[in-house]
Design a protein around this motif. Structure first.
Motif, PDB file in Angstrom:
ATOM      1  N   ALA A   9       0.940  -1.245   0.015  1.00 51.08           N
ATOM      2  CA  ALA A   9      -0.026   0.117   0.120  1.00 51.08           C
ATOM      3  C   ALA A   9       1.052   1.213  -0.028  1.00 51.08           C
ATOM      4  O   ALA A   9       0.378   2.202   0.292  1.00 51.08           O
TER       5      ALA A   9
ATOM      6  N   ARG B  77      -4.898   4.177   2.269  1.00 50.47           N
ATOM      7  CA  ARG B  77      -4.361   3.243   0.995  1.00 50.47           C
ATOM      8  C   ARG B  77      -4.760   1.762   1.413  1.00 50.47           C
ATOM      9  O   ARG B  77      -5.234   1.205   0.551  1.00 50.47           O
TER      10      ARG B  77
ATOM     11  N   ARG C 236      -7.647   0.229  -1.032  1.00 50.30           N
ATOM     12  CA  ARG C 236      -7.125   0.130  -2.259  1.00 50.30           C
ATOM     13  C   ARG C 236      -7.849  -1.276  -2.854  1.00 50.30           C
ATOM     14  O   ARG C 236      -8.239  -2.141  -2.137  1.00 50.30           O
TER      15      ARG C 236
END
Length: 172
Positions: free
Chosen positions: A13, A115, A119
């Protein structure tokens, strides 16, 4: 001119895949993503996770084959241990390539966590690690020079430009 192996590593990430894929589009280099290789192995065999070094060994051998034929390669993986970093370097140098190692980091922990939690990894069946798993992951400090790119400070396009600039002296 000998081919170039660019190894893009870092914690999950941080933006490794985004940067490596964009770098491949810019350079035309072959792109190897260890997560894709590992998930294909899981789909094709009864091997259970974690696979240990299997995905890395496959990717390194494929990279070496490509490099020996003159094709430059971008390899994207977490690359968390000195032994994995050494193996990538050995695969590249053993195939007669130049090697550039890039570590992707995200110095903003809140952004890194965001993130990790939002994601899409883009690989069917692959469950990404949780934020806690990322924090708990074994990740050895680097002991040799490498290019460090902080995605908390640089957007993907600029990160790609930094890696391309670092690759130029290697690409003479």
């Amino acid at each position: 001119m000998s081919p170039l192996l660019i190894v893009v590593g870092g914690l999950p990430a941080t933006g490794k895949t985004t940067i490596a894929a964009e770098l491949a589009r810019h350079t035309g280099f072959a792109f190897l993503r260890v997560d894709t290789i590992e998930q294909a192995i899981v789909r094709a065999s009864p091997l259970a996770q974690p696979l240990g070094p299997v995905g890395y060994v496959v990717a390194q051998d494929v990279a070496a084959d490509l490099l020996r034929t003159g094709v430059s390669v971008i390899a994207e993986c977490v690359n968390p241990l000195a032994v994995t970093r050494d193996a990538w370097r050995a695969a590249g140098l053993g195939a007669g390539a130049r090697v550039l190692e890039a570590e992707i980091v995200c110095s903003d922990l809140a952004e890194h966590r965001r993130r990790a939690e939002t994601r899409d990894v883009g690989i069917p069946g692959l469950v990404p690690p949780t934020w806690q798993e990322i924090l708990d992951r074994e990740y050895e400090p680097w002991t040799r020079d490498r290019l460090v790119v902080d995605t908390a400070r640089l957007p993907a396009g600029e990160a790609v430009a930094v890696i391309e600039a670092a690759a130029r002296p290697c690409h003479r």
